[in-house]
Design a protein around this motif. Structure first.
Motif, PDB file in Angstrom:
ATOM      1  N   LYS A  36       2.793 -12.112   9.229  1.00  0.00           N
ATOM      2  CA  LYS A  36       3.755 -11.021   9.425  1.00  0.00           C
ATOM      3  C   LYS A  36       3.470  -9.875   8.470  1.00  0.00           C
ATOM      4  O   LYS A  36       3.597 -10.012   7.247  1.00  0.00           O
ATOM      5  CB  LYS A  36       5.171 -11.536   9.181  1.00  0.00           C
ATOM      6  CG  LYS A  36       6.265 -10.577   9.641  1.00  0.00           C
ATOM      7  CD  LYS A  36       6.314 -10.482  11.160  1.00  0.00           C
ATOM      8  CE  LYS A  36       7.524  -9.697  11.619  1.00  0.00           C
ATOM      9  NZ  LYS A  36       7.588  -9.594  13.106  1.00  0.00           N
ATOM     10  N   VAL A  37       3.034  -8.748   9.010  1.00  0.00           N
ATOM     11  CA  VAL A  37       2.857  -7.512   8.243  1.00  0.00           C
ATOM     12  C   VAL A  37       3.466  -6.363   9.054  1.00  0.00           C
ATOM     13  O   VAL A  37       3.709  -6.492  10.258  1.00  0.00           O
ATOM     14  CB  VAL A  37       1.381  -7.224   7.944  1.00  0.00           C
ATOM     15  CG1 VAL A  37       0.783  -8.315   7.060  1.00  0.00           C
ATOM     16  CG2 VAL A  37       0.574  -7.081   9.227  1.00  0.00           C
ATOM     17  N   HIS A  38       3.676  -5.244   8.356  1.00  0.00           N
ATOM     18  CA  HIS A  38       4.250  -4.066   9.005  1.00  0.00           C
ATOM     19  C   HIS A  38       3.318  -2.871   8.790  1.00  0.00           C
ATOM     20  O   HIS A  38       2.681  -2.739   7.734  1.00  0.00           O
ATOM     21  CB  HIS A  38       5.632  -3.743   8.432  1.00  0.00           C
ATOM     22  CG  HIS A  38       6.608  -4.876   8.530  1.00  0.00           C
ATOM     23  ND1 HIS A  38       7.104  -5.334   9.730  1.00  0.00           N
ATOM     24  CD2 HIS A  38       7.175  -5.657   7.557  1.00  0.00           C
ATOM     25  CE1 HIS A  38       7.931  -6.333   9.505  1.00  0.00           C
ATOM     26  NE2 HIS A  38       7.981  -6.547   8.200  1.00  0.00           N
ATOM     27  N   VAL A  39       3.262  -2.034   9.829  1.00  0.00           N
ATOM     28  CA  VAL A  39       2.438  -0.822   9.778  1.00  0.00           C
ATOM     29  C   VAL A  39       3.363   0.392   9.866  1.00  0.00           C
ATOM     30  O   VAL A  39       4.304   0.409  10.678  1.00  0.00           O
ATOM     31  CB  VAL A  39       1.407  -0.813  10.921  1.00  0.00           C
ATOM     32  CG1 VAL A  39       0.681   0.535  10.980  1.00  0.00           C
ATOM     33  CG2 VAL A  39       0.403  -1.950  10.731  1.00  0.00           C
ATOM     34  N   TYR A  40       3.053   1.405   9.040  1.00  0.00           N
ATOM     35  CA  TYR A  40       3.880   2.609   8.975  1.00  0.00           C
ATOM     36  C   TYR A  40       3.013   3.843   9.182  1.00  0.00           C
ATOM     37  O   TYR A  40       1.853   3.903   8.715  1.00  0.00           O
ATOM     38  CB  TYR A  40       4.585   2.720   7.613  1.00  0.00           C
ATOM     39  CG  TYR A  40       5.455   1.517   7.275  1.00  0.00           C
ATOM     40  CD1 TYR A  40       6.775   1.465   7.682  1.00  0.00           C
ATOM     41  CD2 TYR A  40       4.936   0.441   6.542  1.00  0.00           C
ATOM     42  CE1 TYR A  40       7.581   0.371   7.374  1.00  0.00           C
ATOM     43  CE2 TYR A  40       5.724  -0.654   6.229  1.00  0.00           C
ATOM     44  CZ  TYR A  40       7.041  -0.681   6.657  1.00  0.00           C
ATOM     45  OH  TYR A  40       7.825  -1.774   6.368  1.00  0.00           O
ATOM     46  N   GLY A  41       3.598   4.819   9.894  1.00  0.00           N
ATOM     47  CA  GLY A  41       2.973   6.125   9.947  1.00  0.00           C
ATOM     48  C   GLY A  41       3.317   6.873   8.674  1.00  0.00           C
ATOM     49  O   GLY A  41       4.469   6.908   8.239  1.00  0.00           O
ATOM     50  N   ILE A  42       2.325   7.432   8.028  1.00  0.00           N
ATOM     51  CA  ILE A  42       2.556   8.075   6.732  1.00  0.00           C
ATOM     52  C   ILE A  42       2.284   9.570   6.848  1.00  0.00           C
ATOM     53  O   ILE A  42       1.418  10.008   7.609  1.00  0.00           O
ATOM     54  CB  ILE A  42       1.661   7.441   5.641  1.00  0.00           C
ATOM     55  CG1 ILE A  42       0.180   7.612   5.996  1.00  0.00           C
ATOM     56  CG2 ILE A  42       1.981   5.953   5.476  1.00  0.00           C
ATOM     57  CD1 ILE A  42      -0.768   7.108   4.917  1.00  0.00           C
ATOM     58  N   PRO A  43       3.012  10.363   6.081  1.00  0.00           N
ATOM     59  CA  PRO A  43       2.756  11.794   6.084  1.00  0.00           C
ATOM     60  C   PRO A  43       1.490  12.108   5.295  1.00  0.00           C
ATOM     61  O   PRO A  43       1.028  11.293   4.484  1.00  0.00           O
ATOM     62  CB  PRO A  43       4.006  12.364   5.405  1.00  0.00           C
ATOM     63  CG  PRO A  43       4.500  11.260   4.513  1.00  0.00           C
ATOM     64  CD  PRO A  43       4.161   9.989   5.219  1.00  0.00           C
ATOM     65  N   PRO A  44       0.906  13.261   5.539  1.00  0.00           N
ATOM     66  CA  PRO A  44      -0.280  13.637   4.766  1.00  0.00           C
ATOM     67  C   PRO A  44       0.037  13.688   3.266  1.00  0.00           C
ATOM     68  O   PRO A  44       1.141  14.026   2.858  1.00  0.00           O
ATOM     69  CB  PRO A  44      -0.644  15.015   5.307  1.00  0.00           C
ATOM     70  CG  PRO A  44       0.004  15.084   6.644  1.00  0.00           C
ATOM     71  CD  PRO A  44       1.255  14.274   6.535  1.00  0.00           C
ATOM     72  N   TRP A  51       8.033   6.797   3.122  1.00  0.00           N
ATOM     73  CA  TRP A  51       7.884   6.264   4.462  1.00  0.00           C
ATOM     74  C   TRP A  51       9.258   5.786   4.982  1.00  0.00           C
ATOM     75  O   TRP A  51      10.188   5.538   4.201  1.00  0.00           O
ATOM     76  CB  TRP A  51       6.901   5.096   4.491  1.00  0.00           C
ATOM     77  CG  TRP A  51       5.576   5.378   3.842  1.00  0.00           C
ATOM     78  CD1 TRP A  51       5.057   6.597   3.526  1.00  0.00           C
ATOM     79  CD2 TRP A  51       4.624   4.395   3.423  1.00  0.00           C
ATOM     80  NE1 TRP A  51       3.829   6.463   2.951  1.00  0.00           N
ATOM     81  CE2 TRP A  51       3.529   5.109   2.867  1.00  0.00           C
ATOM     82  CE3 TRP A  51       4.567   3.015   3.460  1.00  0.00           C
ATOM     83  CZ2 TRP A  51       2.401   4.465   2.353  1.00  0.00           C
ATOM     84  CZ3 TRP A  51       3.444   2.371   2.963  1.00  0.00           C
ATOM     85  CH2 TRP A  51       2.366   3.093   2.403  1.00  0.00           C
ATOM     86  N   LYS A  52       9.330   5.586   6.243  1.00  0.00           N
ATOM     87  CA  LYS A  52      10.543   5.018   6.822  1.00  0.00           C
ATOM     88  C   LYS A  52      10.370   3.503   6.862  1.00  0.00           C
ATOM     89  O   LYS A  52       9.960   2.921   7.858  1.00  0.00           O
ATOM     90  CB  LYS A  52      10.779   5.573   8.220  1.00  0.00           C
ATOM     91  CG  LYS A  52      11.037   7.079   8.240  1.00  0.00           C
ATOM     92  CD  LYS A  52      11.236   7.574   9.672  1.00  0.00           C
ATOM     93  CE  LYS A  52      11.483   9.076   9.696  1.00  0.00           C
ATOM     94  NZ  LYS A  52      11.687   9.592  11.090  1.00  0.00           N
ATOM     95  N   GLY A 110       2.433  -2.858   4.904  1.00  0.00           N
ATOM     96  CA  GLY A 110       3.437  -3.450   4.026  1.00  0.00           C
ATOM     97  C   GLY A 110       3.610  -4.936   4.256  1.00  0.00           C
ATOM     98  O   GLY A 110       3.429  -5.439   5.368  1.00  0.00           O
ATOM     99  N   PHE A 111       3.947  -5.666   3.166  1.00  0.00           N
ATOM    100  CA  PHE A 111       4.197  -7.104   3.204  1.00  0.00           C
ATOM    101  C   PHE A 111       5.658  -7.358   2.821  1.00  0.00           C
ATOM    102  O   PHE A 111       6.204  -6.703   1.924  1.00  0.00           O
ATOM    103  CB  PHE A 111       3.273  -7.850   2.231  1.00  0.00           C
ATOM    104  CG  PHE A 111       1.811  -7.714   2.551  1.00  0.00           C
ATOM    105  CD1 PHE A 111       1.188  -8.605   3.394  1.00  0.00           C
ATOM    106  CD2 PHE A 111       1.068  -6.675   2.001  1.00  0.00           C
ATOM    107  CE1 PHE A 111      -0.162  -8.477   3.681  1.00  0.00           C
ATOM    108  CE2 PHE A 111      -0.273  -6.539   2.290  1.00  0.00           C
ATOM    109  CZ  PHE A 111      -0.894  -7.448   3.141  1.00  0.00           C
ATOM    110  N   ALA A 112       6.257  -8.334   3.487  1.00  0.00           N
ATOM    111  CA  ALA A 112       7.647  -8.653   3.183  1.00  0.00           C
ATOM    112  C   ALA A 112       7.795  -9.406   1.867  1.00  0.00           C
ATOM    113  O   ALA A 112       8.865  -9.370   1.248  1.00  0.00           O
ATOM    114  CB  ALA A 112       8.249  -9.478   4.314  1.00  0.00           C
TER     115      ALA A 112
END
Length: 256
Positions: free
Chosen positions: A16-24, A36-37, A109-111
């Protein structure tokens, strides 16, 4: 040792991992996960780290189907492909590629902090091994030379010389001579000398005449002329003159 680039090994798996869209990134101060959100990940699934040769690959796959979502080839660590954020140990920025020369940066990200620790260790151990292999290859190239082959060839034998070993007689060791012979005189004693008795007492010398001559109780006779070696017989003479009635102890006298 030559690398087998066709073999792919598994270094780490996290379900279980999470992926985030990041701003420049606005400046060179680094990424911050707080920007990040974090409560709205763009994607969630399984992460694998594999190795093929000297390269490592971070693969993001669908948990149910195993379909590949994104992949990040890693040629060195730490490096530009994987970067930690400045405000947390559970989040990273990775550089993914689509296989056509295009790339993008996403947040990973990791929980649990233990999962992020395993992620770090898997990459560190792999590139530590890569560094050691490179050093071994460099040493081998700097010191070329034929290898010493100590193996036995087909049909080859060796001979071991143990030395001249004499076999023992079939009868075994020699038996000691039977009988109660006298012991040899101690070192330094003169041949024919006297053996001192225990207790420091004087030993009666070997008599050259019949013992009855010393036990004669008849009329007094003139004193015998002193014999040679008077120092050796003096004690015996004086003892015989003062206590002539004491019997001579057989153990003290050795007759020839």
């Amino acid at each position: 040792m030559a690398e087998d680039d066709s073999y792919e090994s598994m270094l780490c798996v996290k379900p279980k991992v999470h992926v985030y869209g990041i701003p420049p990134r606005a400046s060179n101060r680094g990424y911050r996960a707080a920007d990040w959100k974090l409560d709205e990940p763009a994607w969630s699934g399984r992460m694998k780290i594999t190795a093929k040769g000297k390269m490592a690959f971070i693969k993001l796959e669908d948990t149910n189907t195993g379909e590949l979502f994104a992949q990040a080839p890693v040629s060195q660590y730490p490096g530009s492909v994987v970067e930690s954020v400045t405000d947390s140990s559970r989040y990273f920025v990775i550089r993914i590629e689509d296989g056509n020369g295009r790339h993008a940066f996403i947040g990973l990200g990791f929980a649990d902090r233990g999962d992020s620790f395993d992620f770090n260790v898997a990459l560190q151990d792999h590139f530590k091994w890569v560094k050691q292999e490179s050093e071994f290859a460099k040493q081998a190239s700097e010191c070329p030379g034929p290898k010493l082959d100590l193996s036995f060839k087909e049909g080859q034998t060796i001979k071991i010389n143990i030395g001249n070993i004499k076999k023992k007689d079939a009868g075994g060791a020699k038996a000691r001579p039977a009988g109660g012979g006298l012991l040899p005189p101690p070192p330094g004693a003169k041949a024919g000398g006297l053996i001192p008795p225990p207790g420091g007492q004087q030993t009666v010398p070997v008599a050259q005449t019949n013992a009855a001559a010393f036990l004669d109780f008849g009329p007094p006779v003139p004193a015998a002329q002193p014999q040679p070696n008077t120092d050796m017989w003096g004690d015996f003479t004086s003892a015989a003159s003062t206590s002539s009635q004491d019997p001579v102890k057989p153990g003290w006298v050795q007759f020839s």
